[in-house]
Each structure stands twice: as C-alpha cells, then as structure tokens.
Scaffold this active site. Structure first.
Site, PDB file in Angstrom:
ATOM      1  NE  ARG A 134       1.538  -6.910  73.763  1.00 50.78           N
ATOM      2  CZ  ARG A 134       1.881  -7.512  74.891  1.00 50.78           C
ATOM      3  NH1 ARG A 134       3.121  -7.863  75.118  1.00 50.78           N
ATOM      4  NH2 ARG A 134       0.960  -7.786  75.791  1.00 50.78           N
ATOM      5  NE  ARG A 171      -3.482  -6.475  79.679  1.00 55.40           N
ATOM      6  CZ  ARG A 171      -3.415  -7.326  80.712  1.00 55.40           C
ATOM      7  NH1 ARG A 171      -4.205  -7.172  81.752  1.00 55.40           N
ATOM      8  NH2 ARG A 171      -2.552  -8.324  80.696  1.00 55.40           N
TER       9      ARG A 171
HETATM   10  P1  AP5 Z   1       2.636  -8.140  79.130  1.00 53.47           P
HETATM   11  O1  AP5 Z   1       3.227  -8.127  80.472  1.00 53.47           O
HETATM   12  O2  AP5 Z   1       3.358  -8.773  78.015  1.00 53.47           O
HETATM   13  O3  AP5 Z   1       1.160  -8.711  79.307  1.00 53.47           O
HETATM   14  P2  AP5 Z   1       0.220  -9.598  78.374  1.00 53.47           P
HETATM   15  O4  AP5 Z   1       0.702  -9.987  77.026  1.00 53.47           O
HETATM   16  O5  AP5 Z   1      -1.040  -8.854  78.451  1.00 53.47           O
HETATM   17  O6  AP5 Z   1       0.281 -10.961  79.039  1.00 53.47           O
HETATM   18  P3  AP5 Z   1       0.087 -11.237  80.527  1.00 53.47           P
HETATM   19  O7  AP5 Z   1       1.361 -10.991  81.286  1.00 53.47           O
HETATM   20  O8  AP5 Z   1      -1.143 -10.550  81.030  1.00 53.47           O
HETATM   21  O9  AP5 Z   1      -0.289 -12.792  80.499  1.00 53.47           O
HETATM   22  P4  AP5 Z   1       0.569 -14.091  80.242  1.00 53.47           P
HETATM   23  O10 AP5 Z   1       0.181 -14.678  78.930  1.00 53.47           O
HETATM   24  O11 AP5 Z   1       2.034 -13.883  80.496  1.00 53.47           O
HETATM   25  O12 AP5 Z   1      -0.066 -15.001  81.372  1.00 53.47           O
HETATM   26  P5  AP5 Z   1       0.521 -15.476  82.796  1.00 53.47           P
HETATM   27  O13 AP5 Z   1       1.529 -16.566  82.598  1.00 53.47           O
HETATM   28  O14 AP5 Z   1       0.908 -14.322  83.646  1.00 53.47           O
HETATM   29  O15 AP5 Z   1       2.299  -6.628  78.647  1.00 53.47           O
HETATM   30  C1  AP5 Z   1       1.696  -5.698  79.510  1.00 53.47           C
HETATM   31  C2  AP5 Z   1       1.582  -4.350  78.792  1.00 53.47           C
HETATM   32  O16 AP5 Z   1       2.905  -3.876  78.445  1.00 53.47           O
HETATM   33  C3  AP5 Z   1       0.841  -4.379  77.444  1.00 53.47           C
HETATM   34  O17 AP5 Z   1      -0.567  -4.264  77.614  1.00 53.47           O
HETATM   35  C4  AP5 Z   1       1.454  -3.165  76.737  1.00 53.47           C
HETATM   36  O18 AP5 Z   1       0.913  -1.977  77.226  1.00 53.47           O
HETATM   37  C5  AP5 Z   1       2.912  -3.223  77.174  1.00 53.47           C
HETATM   38  N1  AP5 Z   1       3.741  -3.993  76.248  1.00 53.47           N
HETATM   39  C6  AP5 Z   1       4.435  -5.123  76.539  1.00 53.47           C
HETATM   40  N2  AP5 Z   1       5.081  -5.574  75.461  1.00 53.47           N
HETATM   41  C7  AP5 Z   1       4.796  -4.705  74.454  1.00 53.47           C
HETATM   42  C8  AP5 Z   1       5.153  -4.674  73.084  1.00 53.47           C
HETATM   43  N3  AP5 Z   1       5.938  -5.626  72.529  1.00 53.47           N
HETATM   44  N4  AP5 Z   1       4.673  -3.639  72.339  1.00 53.47           N
HETATM   45  C9  AP5 Z   1       3.893  -2.672  72.885  1.00 53.47           C
HETATM   46  N5  AP5 Z   1       3.497  -2.672  74.174  1.00 53.47           N
HETATM   47  C10 AP5 Z   1       3.954  -3.683  74.952  1.00 53.47           C
HETATM   48  O19 AP5 Z   1      -0.804 -16.170  83.382  1.00 53.47           O
HETATM   49  C11 AP5 Z   1      -1.922 -15.394  83.725  1.00 53.47           C
HETATM   50  C12 AP5 Z   1      -2.609 -15.981  84.984  1.00 53.47           C
HETATM   51  O20 AP5 Z   1      -3.132 -17.281  84.652  1.00 53.47           O
HETATM   52  C13 AP5 Z   1      -1.649 -16.202  86.171  1.00 53.47           C
HETATM   53  O21 AP5 Z   1      -2.331 -15.943  87.360  1.00 53.47           O
HETATM   54  C14 AP5 Z   1      -1.275 -17.690  86.081  1.00 53.47           C
HETATM   55  O22 AP5 Z   1      -0.963 -18.237  87.348  1.00 53.47           O
HETATM   56  C15 AP5 Z   1      -2.546 -18.284  85.481  1.00 53.47           C
HETATM   57  N6  AP5 Z   1      -2.285 -19.436  84.618  1.00 53.47           N
HETATM   58  C16 AP5 Z   1      -1.237 -19.605  83.758  1.00 53.47           C
HETATM   59  N7  AP5 Z   1      -1.355 -20.793  83.119  1.00 53.47           N
HETATM   60  C17 AP5 Z   1      -2.510 -21.354  83.554  1.00 53.47           C
HETATM   61  C18 AP5 Z   1      -3.189 -22.587  83.263  1.00 53.47           C
HETATM   62  N8  AP5 Z   1      -2.684 -23.455  82.372  1.00 53.47           N
HETATM   63  N9  AP5 Z   1      -4.358 -22.838  83.891  1.00 53.47           N
HETATM   64  C19 AP5 Z   1      -4.882 -21.944  84.789  1.00 53.47           C
HETATM   65  N10 AP5 Z   1      -4.292 -20.785  85.129  1.00 53.47           N
HETATM   66  C20 AP5 Z   1      -3.111 -20.492  84.516  1.00 53.47           C
END
Ligand code: AP5
Length: 215
Positions: free
Chosen positions: A88, A171
């Site tokens: 990241r 975020r």
């Molecule tokens: P992390 O858990 O990695 O969260 P993120 O990157 O913010 O990503 P998300 O999990 O929010 O989203 P996603 O892209 O996986 O989407 P999802 O598939 O769930 O990190 C959380 C925190 O941890 C960070 O803020 C940081 O503090 C820390 N952290 C983690 N890694 C780190 C690192 N390397 N360095 C430093 N800090 C770190 O989908 C989202 C929603 O949309 C779901 O409800 C899903 O059902 C829906 N959805 C999915 N696809 C579609 C579609 N095609 N159409 C409609 N809806 C959809």
C-alpha cells in the site's frame, strides 16, 4: 500465480480475491483481514493497529511488513498468492520486490480495479461482513439469504468500524495519496492491468482472468 489486487477501499479486491483463489488454487493474503483478526484477538499488534484502522489511516509500514513476511513464508504461499491490500506504500512495494527476489519468485500481474468514488462510498456503507468466516455481503447488491446472518455459518453479520462515511472519505484520501502512486510503480515494470470494477462481480472476474492470463 502471483497477483496483486490494487484499488481503492471498496473496489471489490476482497470479493475478487475470494473468486480468484478457487480459480488459481492459491491463498488470498489480505493484510486488512489479518489486522482485523489481531484486533479481535487483542494481540499487541492488534492493540496498536486498532485505533489507526478505525481512524482510516495506514498502519505503520514495519508492523505490516513483519505480518506479511510471516504469512508469505507459510508453505501454502509457495506456489503463489493473491495479495489483497498489500503493498500500500512505496516502502511496502520495495520490500515485496526484495522478498520475492530472495525467494526467486516474480509477480505475474498487478490488477488495478477502478471504481468511481461515489460508487465506492455506497458499496462500503452497505457492506456487511461475517466476523467468523470473512464472507462479504452488501445490503442491496449481494444480500445474505436471511437478513443479518452469514449464509455459510449463520453468524450475525457486522458493519466494519471504518465503514462509517467520514472514515470512508479519509480512507479514500489516504489511498489517493499513498497507494494510487503504486500504479505508476508497476506500470513502469510492465505489470499493471487496469480493469473497470463496475458491473456484475463475475463479469469483472472474467476481465481480470483475461488480463492476467492473456494480457
Ligand atoms: P483493508 O481491509 O485492506 O480495506 P480496504 O483496502 O480499505 O478495502 P476494503 O476491504 O474496504 O474493500 P475491498 O476492495 O476489499 O472491497 P470488497 O470486496 O469488500 O484495510 C483496512 C485497514 O487496514 C486500512 O484502512 C489500514 O488501516 C489497514 N491496512 C490494511 N493493509 C494495510 C497495509 N498494507 N498497510 C498499512 N495499513 C494497512 O467490496 C466492498 C463492498 O462492495 C462489499 O459490500 C461487496 O459486496 C460490494 N461489491 C463488491 N464488488 C461489487 C460489484 N462489482 N458491484 C457492486 N458491489 C460490489
């Protein structure tokens, strides 16, 4: 297969990673999931990371790198992996390069899933997750069969602490400042594949597979 899924919060990295692991028979490595587990377990790492995650900030590089290094050394990651949420920052990307080099491995592709900001906010605001098996739902887009409980293990679903609107905006800001520049890092190395992340998840999966296997 060794793939990084890059993309803003809510782009669908976790959703696609879960599909790709059965396609390619390699594990998903999600630093977000590992950190949330550490918070739930109350480990020293979890105690440090919890408030930072809740505020929508990035956990310090060295803590995440140590966690990642430990995970990637497990035997199941020997054949490959789907990285979801790591790297990241530029420091994490450089560390990953060093780690792979020392293991005589290289990345196959870095897939950037691109979704407009307002759609991201709506996705995260409606997201519900299973704290036990990690299944991810959306209250309208992909609801569970029975409202509020996981289809697979009947555990009550939760809303993540960082999925409140002010944290979501923070975020997204952190992503564009610290993580989006990695697109150039991987573009320069010929690894970047940019995929529109709007539409049915299975259609997006097809595009990802095509971009990875037949670029
Ligand atoms: P992390 O858990 O990695 O969260 P993120 O990157 O913010 O990503 P998300 O999990 O929010 O989203 P996603 O892209 O996986 O989407 P999802 O598939 O769930 O990190 C959380 C925190 O941890 C960070 O803020 C940081 O503090 C820390 N952290 C983690 N890694 C780190 C690192 N390397 N360095 C430093 N800090 C770190 O989908 C989202 C929603 O949309 C779901 O409800 C899903 O059902 C829906 N959805 C999915 N696809 C579609 C579609 N095609 N159409 C409609 N809806 C959809």
């Amino acid at each position: 297969m060794k793939i990084i899924l890059l993309g803003p919060p809510g782009a669908g990295k976790g959703t696609q990673a879960k599909k790709l692991i059965s396609e390619f028979q390699v594990p998903q490595i999600s630093t977000g999931d590992m950190l949330r587990q550490a918070v739930r377990d109350g480990t020293p790492l979890g105690q440090k990371a919890g408030p930072i995650m809740q505020a929508g900030q990035l956990v310090p590089d060295q803590l995440v790198i140590d966690l990642f290094e430990d995970r990637i050394s497990k035997p199941d990651a020997g054949r490959g992996f789907i990285l979801d949420g790591f790297p990241r920052t530029a420091i994490q990307a450089q560390k990953l390069d060093q780690l792979l080099e020392s293991r005589k491995q290289s990345l196959d592709a870095v897939v950037s899933i691109d979704v407009p900001e307002e759609a991201l906010v709506a996705r995260m605001a409606g997201r519900r997750s299973c704290p036990k098996d990690g299944s991810v739902y959306h209250v309208t887009q992909s609801p569970p069969k029975k409202a509020g409980v996981c289809d697979h293990c009947s555990t009550p679903l939760i809303q993540r602490d960082d999925d409140k609107e002010d944290r979501i905006r923070e975020r997204l800001r952190v992503y564009s400042q610290q993580t989006a520049p990695l697109k150039d890092y991987y573009r320069e190395r010929g690894l970047l594949r940019e995929i529109p992340g709007v539409g049915a998840p299975d259609a997006i999966l097809t595009e990802i597979k095509r971009a990875v296997v037949d670029p």
